[in-house]
Structures are given as structure tokens and as C-alpha cells.
Design a protein around this motif. Structure first.
Motif, PDB file in Angstrom:
ATOM      1  N   ARG A 234       0.851  -1.193   0.000  1.00 40.45           N
ATOM      2  CA  ARG A 234       0.000   0.000   0.000  1.00 40.45           C
ATOM      3  C   ARG A 234       0.883   1.238   0.000  1.00 40.45           C
ATOM      4  O   ARG A 234       1.516   1.569   0.997  1.00 40.45           O
ATOM      5  N   THR A 235       0.942   1.924  -1.126  1.00 38.78           N
ATOM      6  CA  THR A 235       1.778   3.109  -1.268  1.00 38.78           C
ATOM      7  C   THR A 235       0.950   4.258  -1.824  1.00 38.78           C
ATOM      8  O   THR A 235      -0.175   4.074  -2.297  1.00 38.78           O
ATOM      9  N   ARG A 236       1.537   5.463  -1.769  1.00 40.03           N
ATOM     10  CA  ARG A 236       0.865   6.622  -2.330  1.00 40.03           C
ATOM     11  C   ARG A 236       1.896   7.643  -2.789  1.00 40.03           C
ATOM     12  O   ARG A 236       3.031   7.700  -2.302  1.00 40.03           O
ATOM     13  N   ILE A 237       1.488   8.453  -3.764  1.00 41.16           N
ATOM     14  CA  ILE A 237       2.260   9.584  -4.251  1.00 41.16           C
ATOM     15  C   ILE A 237       1.363  10.812  -4.178  1.00 41.16           C
ATOM     16  O   ILE A 237       0.189  10.746  -4.554  1.00 41.16           O
ATOM     17  N   THR A 238       1.886  11.923  -3.681  1.00 43.90           N
ATOM     18  CA  THR A 238       1.117  13.156  -3.629  1.00 43.90           C
ATOM     19  C   THR A 238       1.839  14.245  -4.408  1.00 43.90           C
ATOM     20  O   THR A 238       3.056  14.196  -4.595  1.00 43.90           O
ATOM     21  N   LEU A 239       1.076  15.233  -4.859  1.00 46.97           N
ATOM     22  CA  LEU A 239       1.641  16.420  -5.493  1.00 46.97           C
ATOM     23  C   LEU A 239       0.771  17.610  -5.106  1.00 46.97           C
ATOM     24  O   LEU A 239      -0.459  17.549  -5.216  1.00 46.97           O
ATOM     25  N   GLU A 240       1.420  18.667  -4.641  1.00 47.82           N
ATOM     26  CA  GLU A 240       0.729  19.895  -4.266  1.00 47.82           C
ATOM     27  C   GLU A 240       1.511  21.087  -4.794  1.00 47.82           C
ATOM     28  O   GLU A 240       2.739  21.051  -4.868  1.00 47.82           O
ATOM     29  N   ARG A 241       0.783  22.149  -5.124  1.00 50.78           N
ATOM     30  CA  ARG A 241       1.451  23.383  -5.538  1.00 50.78           C
ATOM     31  C   ARG A 241       0.923  24.549  -4.718  1.00 50.78           C
ATOM     32  O   ARG A 241      -0.289  24.753  -4.593  1.00 50.78           O
ATOM     33  N   ASN A 242       1.859  25.314  -4.142  1.00 50.81           N
ATOM     34  CA  ASN A 242       1.555  26.528  -3.406  1.00 50.81           C
ATOM     35  C   ASN A 242       2.501  27.624  -3.911  1.00 50.81           C
ATOM     36  O   ASN A 242       3.665  27.681  -3.513  1.00 50.81           O
ATOM     37  N   GLY A 243       2.006  28.447  -4.804  1.00 52.47           N
ATOM     38  CA  GLY A 243       2.852  29.469  -5.397  1.00 52.47           C
ATOM     39  C   GLY A 243       3.952  28.839  -6.225  1.00 52.47           C
ATOM     40  O   GLY A 243       3.695  28.054  -7.142  1.00 52.47           O
ATOM     41  N   ASP A 244       5.209  29.175  -5.892  1.00 50.56           N
ATOM     42  CA  ASP A 244       6.330  28.595  -6.638  1.00 50.56           C
ATOM     43  C   ASP A 244       6.860  27.336  -5.983  1.00 50.56           C
ATOM     44  O   ASP A 244       7.895  26.806  -6.379  1.00 50.56           O
ATOM     45  N   SER A 245       6.163  26.812  -4.974  1.00 49.29           N
ATOM     46  CA  SER A 245       6.551  25.581  -4.285  1.00 49.29           C
ATOM     47  C   SER A 245       5.736  24.408  -4.811  1.00 49.29           C
ATOM     48  O   SER A 245       4.500  24.434  -4.760  1.00 49.29           O
ATOM     49  N   VAL A 246       6.438  23.400  -5.317  1.00 51.01           N
ATOM     50  CA  VAL A 246       5.792  22.168  -5.788  1.00 51.01           C
ATOM     51  C   VAL A 246       6.281  21.035  -4.897  1.00 51.01           C
ATOM     52  O   VAL A 246       7.464  20.706  -4.896  1.00 51.01           O
ATOM     53  N   GLN A 247       5.363  20.464  -4.120  1.00 50.78           N
ATOM     54  CA  GLN A 247       5.724  19.462  -3.126  1.00 50.78           C
ATOM     55  C   GLN A 247       5.205  18.090  -3.536  1.00 50.78           C
ATOM     56  O   GLN A 247       4.082  17.964  -4.027  1.00 50.78           O
ATOM     57  N   SER A 248       6.040  17.084  -3.303  1.00 52.21           N
ATOM     58  CA  SER A 248       5.649  15.709  -3.605  1.00 52.21           C
ATOM     59  C   SER A 248       6.115  14.804  -2.479  1.00 52.21           C
ATOM     60  O   SER A 248       7.183  15.027  -1.895  1.00 52.21           O
ATOM     61  N   ARG A 249       5.310  13.802  -2.169  1.00 49.73           N
ATOM     62  CA  ARG A 249       5.656  12.789  -1.172  1.00 49.73           C
ATOM     63  C   ARG A 249       5.438  11.418  -1.799  1.00 49.73           C
ATOM     64  O   ARG A 249       4.415  11.173  -2.438  1.00 49.73           O
ATOM     65  N   LEU A 250       6.410  10.533  -1.612  1.00 55.59           N
ATOM     66  CA  LEU A 250       6.287   9.169  -2.102  1.00 55.59           C
ATOM     67  C   LEU A 250       6.597   8.220  -0.965  1.00 55.59           C
ATOM     68  O   LEU A 250       7.553   8.440  -0.200  1.00 55.59           O
ATOM     69  N   GLY A 251       5.800   7.139  -0.847  1.00 57.21           N
ATOM     70  CA  GLY A 251       6.084   6.141   0.172  1.00 57.21           C
ATOM     71  C   GLY A 251       4.855   5.356   0.558  1.00 57.21           C
ATOM     72  O   GLY A 251       3.866   5.293  -0.187  1.00 57.21           O
ATOM     73  N   LEU A 252       4.911   4.757   1.735  1.00 53.70           N
ATOM     74  CA  LEU A 252       3.800   3.960   2.234  1.00 53.70           C
ATOM     75  C   LEU A 252       2.571   4.826   2.465  1.00 53.70           C
ATOM     76  O   LEU A 252       2.675   6.014   2.779  1.00 53.70           O
ATOM     77  N   ASN A 253       1.398   4.221   2.331  1.00 55.52           N
ATOM     78  CA  ASN A 253       0.127   4.922   2.453  1.00 55.52           C
ATOM     79  C   ASN A 253      -0.457   4.683   3.839  1.00 55.52           C
ATOM     80  O   ASN A 253      -0.721   3.539   4.222  1.00 55.52           O
ATOM     81  N   ASP A 254      -0.691   5.755   4.588  1.00 55.89           N
ATOM     82  CA  ASP A 254      -1.184   5.636   5.957  1.00 55.89           C
ATOM     83  C   ASP A 254      -2.587   6.213   6.108  1.00 55.89           C
ATOM     84  O   ASP A 254      -2.950   6.708   7.169  1.00 55.89           O
ATOM     85  N   GLU A 255      -3.400   6.153   5.067  1.00 53.33           N
ATOM     86  CA  GLU A 255      -4.729   6.754   5.146  1.00 53.33           C
ATOM     87  C   GLU A 255      -5.652   6.052   6.141  1.00 53.33           C
ATOM     88  O   GLU A 255      -6.545   6.683   6.704  1.00 53.33           O
TER      89      GLU A 255
END
Length: 735
Positions: A234-255
Motif C-alpha cells: 500500500r503506497t501513495r504519491i502526492t503532489l501539491e502546488r503553493n505558489g512557486d513551491s511544488v511538493q511531492s511525497r512518495l512512500g507507504l500509504n497511511d490513510e
């Protein structure tokens, strides 16, 4: 080479030009170590701070540079004996490893004694670099770790308006109408993609993805970065953008709840390995870099040394569970006549679920006899088996849910009147050492006793959740545990599902690694309910995937279109089932829709007419002689929109080394569209190319690369639901 004391010197330089990549380290002070690790495609600058490491920036030749604004999130606390213990990490330069292709920054804590290895490795001279985090428990106490992301990015300097993200869904069950997603990443963008071995989303939930992402500037060179996860749990990848910041997280999914994982004294925990790279040329540019890397680094090298890979296959599932020895032998003889190379005995051969011995009524001479008959015809032999499922059979060797030993391995208790389905039962938890030992012995027995050249696993090999308190994974929080039903099967969705899958997947990998060592030439098919386990961890432990559980021409082309963005096409199996084909053109269209990667005929070929039989024989010969070398070695370009069954669609292969390629062209159902222009890619605009239309729909001719790429290659087909193969060869006279 290992560098320890030298790390305190003013500078140290490591070069490995023979491998095509290097690591450069420079020290300004004792706890400020910098390192560079690179391939021909990507360069990563790393730094070891006194309390945490950091990926400083990502760059590449002729591509942009991205600065990373976030340190690695090392765990700040753990749990010992039910109490929270704060952790203080200290960089240990004497233990740090700086090698030509690998950088490992080491951190330690004293209370309790833990060691954290922050590793980056380039296992090929090209493509991405891999990253993992390992925590060793050097204390004499059991500890519980919280969730640790495999990779955290906060990249700055992204384009303001033209940033895109691309990802694809798994083709599990049946490909959706929109399985390839290209989205604009504006300010406020939020996205999460999930992957597991089940891919059963709740109503309204997004479908699961193959765990990778391409993020790029759609203007100019279409340059960007990509990342993916090499794990089947169970894994997940996220992507978020806040202004000039682009954030990503990859790894196990803890939902599903607060993640915890146990690490006993002397043992270690490792985050799922991830890869990170850069590219240009849009999504096909990324794919044409990533696919060869997957083949070179993750796949079994012996597989690709086999000139017959991908193998052409006849599969018995067209007759379902009714298969028997007579039918199998008849299909083997016809497969030989057609020029196919393996007979695949699908479900229906066994005594019962969990009782993986041949049914004596159906196979009175056993499976080894059928295998030997296939071998005498020059064919390989493989079978379907769901080896982690238990049932209710009581014969010798059966895995019975009511056996007290087996009951302790199950993910949940079953009632006295519980019955398995036709070929699915109750899953055992492979993370339990005794269950692991049983499964390892069982797959070894099956392979050796039945003289197998191929083993397909299906069903729910890795459990989704577990209600047990005495298994190696964390116990469930019962208030958040529930059970859902899907198609008659029960699935445990517990708060500990991520940790359950983490242990079970690592156990599954271990079983198959041992199987490979003992049987290095064995082919391993990953089915898992048709495309539910298509990921990069599986690519490192199997030889090919069933990419969808729906086998009509459109579903096969859709699943292939999506999956081929990231995985080698030779690994992507399309099952070709019986489909209405009133004309021979429709029949060939059906075959070609499943011939762009690994091709398996999932029907009784002995029922074909003589005309169909001859057309198929010619198609299979062409596949082996001219298509297979391109499927193995060529670049791949998606030269149309995703197939919709109505309009035209196509896939192009181009081998720049051999200067040859092919266009798979398919006409949809629309009646007034007999002509289409495909804009091909990868060619030299200044060269000329000889075009051969396999079905004679147009006169063979010579065209320039500029014309083929800019104006397009014109294909004409009179009939709907028909196809054409256009072969390309660079004209030597144009050089």
C-alpha cells in the motif's frame, strides 16, 4: 571504494568514468558534507547536515535545475514499551560511504541505539537514481517506528503557467474510459495517487495508479522530473502546488490509520525504494528513458538474453474451468502448428482451492505428463496457481482453513460453513514466518514436480488487511477495522493494512528471489486479478504482467497504451479472447490489438476456420520475425489519442540503432473516417524512409522524415474495426 577518514579532509573527488557516472564530495566543516551522484541523464546534489540530510537540487544537461527546499524528515520519536521516546539524530561521517555509484549518509541515535542509512544509488550509467532509508535497531529492545516517507520534495523554480503532471491508472478489472491523465498543476493543485495489490476503490474513489509521476514544463523542451516507487504494498504519491513551491511525497500509504511497524533487536526497517530522474521531450521522452532503465536495472537479465522473449502463448482459459487433459493435448498440438511457443494451462487443473494437485479425473496422467508432451512439441509449459489461498479440501497436501496450524496463518477467522469460490479462497498472511516457509516450499514443489517453464500467480497473493494480534505486523485498531464485500469475496480493511502489506510483500519478494536462484530460467507471470499488481517492485520480481482482466480489442489497446508509458512493452501481456469477427479483417484487428507487447491467445484455436487459422499462422510468424525485435529493443511513441474504439489510434516503434520501425494503426467504428494521418516521432527529418504497408492498403513508397513527422503518414482502411502495419526502414541512399 569506501571513504571514511578522508571525509574530514578539505576535498575528496571520486570519478567512475568507465561506468558513466560519478560521485563528488566536498567538506567545508566536519558536519557539512556535500556529495554529487549522477548518471548521463540526472545529477543530484546531496548534503549531510548535523541533524538531517537533504537533497539540495536536481539537474541535468540541457534541462532545468530544481532546488529542493526541504530536509529529509527523519523520525523525531519512536515507541518503546508503550511509551514515546524522543530521538536525537547525529551525523556520523566515519560511517558514511562515498562510492563511485553510491552515497550513504549515516546518522545515529544513542538512546535507544539506532542507525539510519540515507542511501542514493546509480545502478546504471543512464536513467534515474534510486533512494531508500534504512533504520537498524542496534539496541536490545523492541521498537515501534512511525511512518517514514521514502522521498519528500519541495521543488522551487517551476514554470508559472505551463506545469503539467502525467500519471496512468492500472488496467485492473477493465481499463476506464480515461486511464492516462495529463493535468495542469496550477497554484492550489492537490492530488494523491494510490497503489496496492487489490485496486478495489470504494464508490467515488479514484482508481489506483501505477506508482509513478511525470512532472514537466509543457512549453519548449518539455523538460521535467519523474519519480516512482519500487514496491507492491500500500503506497501513495502526492503532489501539491503553493505558489512557486511544488511538493511531492512518495512512500507507504497511511490513510487508514496511524502507521506503526515493529523492529526487533538486530533487525531493520527499510522504506520502499524510490527512483528519481529528469527528462525532456514530454511524456514519451520520459518513457523512452525510463523503460530501458527498468529493463537494465529491475528486470531479470536472463529473461532479456532469451531471443524468444516475449514468448508467444496459447492459453486454456477460453474453455474456463472445463479444461482437461484431452483439450490440453489438442491445444498443444495446434499451438505447435500455429508456431506458438508456450502452452499455458490456466485455472481448472487442480483438485480444489488450496489443494494444488492435479484433478485425477481431468488429468489422469498428472501435469508432468502434459508438460512433457508440450516439451516434445518444442513448446514451453506453464500453469496458473493461486498459491497463497486456503480452502476446505482435506486431501494430502491441501491447505485447509480448519487445520489448527493453517488457521493461525489466516488473516481472519472463517465460520464452520465457509466455502471457497471456484478458484479463490482465504488468504494466508505471508508475513508469518511459518506461512512464508510453507509457501516457499509449495511453489518449489509445484515448479519441480510439474516440470514448469512458467509459473503464473493470480488472486490475492498479498493480503489486504489482517485481524490477528500475534502476527509480525502491528495489531489492528479494532474501532477502525471493517470488512467489505466485492463480487462475493470478503476483504479486511483494517487500520494496520499498510504494515500488513509491507511484511507480506517483503515475504513474497523473498519467496520469488529464492525461486529465481533455484530456477534461473523460470518465467514468472504476475496476474493478480489481471493488472492489480502492475508496479515497479513486481517488475523486479517477475518477467511479465497481465495488464487487464478484460480482453476485447479495445480494452487490450487501452491497457497497453497506458502501461507502456512506464514499463517495457515486452513485459505487457494482452490476453486475446474470442471476439465477434465477421470478416477476416476484423479477425486480424482482434489479433493485432493484443500483439503490441507480450501476446497470449486465450481461446481454443482449434475452433478457428481454416482461413482464420492460416491468417493467424502468418500473423504469428510476422510477430516473431519482425515485430518482436522492435517490441524488445525499440523506442515507443504514443502517436494518437488514447484508444476510444470510435476513432483511429496507433502506436509507433522506432529503433534508432537498426534504423527501422513499425506503426500499428487501428481504425475505429466511425463509418466516415477511412483515412488518417499519424505524426510519427524519433525520425531524422533529413533522411528518407521506405514504407511498406503489410496489408497492401497503400502502395509502398519512400517519404522524407520531415514529411512523416510534420505532415504525417497517411493510412487508408476501407472497413471499420480494421488495422494496418506500416514498416519503416531508413533509406541508405539518403545518407
Amino acid at each position: 571504494m569506501m571513504i571514511t577518514g578522508l571525509c574530514r579532509s578539505l576535498a575528496c573527488l571520486l570519478l567512475a568514468s568507465s561506468f558513466g557516472y560519478s560521485a563528488i564530495a566536498q567538506t567545508r566543516k566536519a558536519h557539512d558534507l556535500h556529495a554529487l551522484i549522477q548518471t548521463s541523464d540526472v545529477s543530484l546534489e546531496l548534503t549531510a547536515g548535523s541533524k538531517a540530510p537533504k537533497l539540495l537540487r536536481i539537474s541535468a544537461l540541457r534541462a532545468s535545475t530544481w532546488n529542493n527546499a526541504i530536509e529529509e524528515g527523519l523520525p523525531s520519536s519512536i515507541e518503546v514499551d508503550g511509551s514515546v521516546v524522543l530521538i536525537q539524530w547525529t551525523f556520523e561521517p566515519e560511517l558514511t560511504k562515498l562510492e563511485p555509484h553510491r552515497v550513504v549518509f549515516v546518522y545515529e541515535s544513542t538512546r535507544p541505539h539506532l542507525r539510519l542509512n540515507w542511501q542514493w544509488e546509480a545502478r546504471a550509467s543512464f536513467g534515474p537514481v534510486e533512494h531508500s532509508i534504512q533504520i537498524e535497531n542496534l539496541s536490545n529492545q523492541e521498537i515501534w517506528l512511525p511512518l517514514i516517507d521514502s522521498l519528500r520534495l519541495d521543488l522551487r523554480g517551476q514554470p508559472a503557467k505551463s506545469l503539467r503532471q502525467f500519471y496512468v491508472e492500472k488496467g485492473a478489472d477493465s481499463p476506464s474510459a480515461n486511464g492516462a491523465h495529463l493535468e495542469t498543476v496550477n497554484d492550489g493543485y492537490r492530488w494523491m495517487g494510490r497503489s496496492s495489490t487489490y485496486a478495489h476503490p470504494e464508490p467515488g474513489e479514484a482508481r489506483e495508479i501505477i506508482p509513478f509521476q511525470f512532472v514537466y514544463d509543457s512549453a519548449g523542451l518539455q523538460a521535467g522530473w519523474y519519480a516512482g516507487i519500487e514496491f507492491s504494498g500500500r503506497t501513495r504519491i502526492t503532489l501539491e502546488r503553493n505558489g512557486d513551491s511544488v511538493q511531492s511525497r512518495l512512500g507507504l500509504n497511511d490513510e487508514l490509520g496511524q502507521f506503526r511497524t515493529r523492529v526487533e533487536p538486530g533487525n531493520s526497517f527499510e522504506t520502499p525504494k524510490v527512483f528519481l530522474g529528469v527528462f525532456r521531450g514530454g511524456v514519451d521522452g520520459a518513457g523512452n528513458q525510463l523503460r530501458p532503465w527498468v529493463r537494465a536495472v529491475l528486470n531479470n537479465p536472463l529473461t532479456w538474453k532469451d531471443p524468444h522473449y516475449p514468448v508467444t502463448v496459447s492459453n486454456s482459459w477460453g474453455s474456463g474451468m472445463q479444461v482437461d487433459e484431452t483439450l490440453a493435448l489438442r491445444m498443444i498440438a495446434d499451438a505447435k502448428e500455429l508456431g506458438l511457443e508456450m502452452f499455458h494451462l490456466d485455472a481448472g487443473w487442480f483438485r480444489g482451492v488450496g489443494d494444488w494437485y492435479p484433478n485425477p479425473q481431468k488429468f489422469p496422467h498428472g501435469l508432468a505428463y502434459v508438460a512433457d508432451q508440450a516439451h516434445r512439441q518444442g513448446l514451453r509449459f506453464g500453469i496458473w496457481v493461486d498459491w497463497s489461498q486456503a480452502g476446505v479440501d482435506t486431501g494430502p497436501g491441501a491447505l485447509n482453513v480448519h487445520d489448527p496450524v493453517v488457521r493461525d496463518w489466516l488473516v481472519t477467522d472463517v465460520g464452520a460453513d465457509w466455502k471457497p469460490e471456484e478458484f479463490k479462497g482465504q488468504t494466508i498472511d505471508l508475513g508469518v514466518p511459518a506461512a512464508h516457509a510453507y509457501a516457499a516450499g509449495e511453489v518449489k514443489r509445484i515448479v519441480e514436480d510439474y516440470h514448469l517453464d512458467m509459473l503464473e500467480h493470480d488472486g490475492y497473493l498479498v493480503t489486504q488487511g489482517c485481524t490477528r494480534d500475534d502476527h509480525p505486523h502491528s495489531p489492528p485498531i479494532r474501532s477502525t477495522m471493517h470488512i467489505t464485500r466485492d463480487n462475493g469475496f470478503e476483504f479486511v480493511r483494517a487500520s494496520n493494512s499498510t504494515d500488513v502489506s509491507y511484511h507480506a510483500v517483503r515475504s513474497y519478494y523473498s519467496i520469488y528471489e529464492q525461486l529465481r536462484r533455484e530456477h534461473p530460467g523460470l518465467l514468472l507471470e504476475i496476474c493478480n486479478d489481471g493488472g492489480r499488481m502492475v508496479d515497479f517492485g513486481s517488475a523486479a520480481h517477475g518477467d511479465y504482467f497481465s495488464i487487464t482482466d478484460t480482453y476485447d480489442p479495445l480494452s487490450n489497446r487501452r491497457a497497453f497504451y497506458d502501461t507502456s508509458f512506464a514499463l517495457p512493452p515486452g513485459m505487457l501481456e494482452s490476453y486475446i479472447e474470442k471476439w465477434p469477427a465477421p470478416s477476416l479483417g476484423n479477425f486480424v484487428y482482434m489479433l493485432r490489438s493484443g500483439m503490441m507487447g507480450w501476446m497470449t491467445m486465450m481461446l481454443d484455436t482449434t475452433t478457428w476456420s481454416s482461413e482464420q487459422h492460416e491468417a493467424a499462422r502468418r500473423a504469428f510468424a510476422l510477430y516473431k520475425e519482425r515485430l518482436r525485435p522492435l517490441i524488445r529493443d525499440a523506442q515507443l511513441f504514443h502517436v494518437s489519442a488514447r484508444p476510444d474504439g470510435v476513432h483511429w489510434d496507433g502506436i509507433e516503434y522506432w529503433d534508432p540503432t537498426q534504423k527501422r520501425g513499425v506503426l500499428f494503426a487501428f481504425r475505429g467504428s466511425v463509418a466516415d473516417e477511412p483515412d488518417h494521418f499519424f505524426h510519427l516521432a524519433g525520425l531524422d527529418a533529413k533522411r528518407k524512409y521506405r514504407l511498406h504497408f503489410e496489408d497492401g492498403g497503400a502502395q509502398d513508397r519512400t517519404s522524407s522524415g520531415s514529411e512523416i513527422m510534420e505532415r504525417g503518414l497517411s493510412v487508408h482502411l476501407d472497413a471499420s474495426l480494421s488495422s494496418e502495419l506500416v514498416f519503416l526502414q531508413e533509406d541508405n541512399a539518403s545518407q
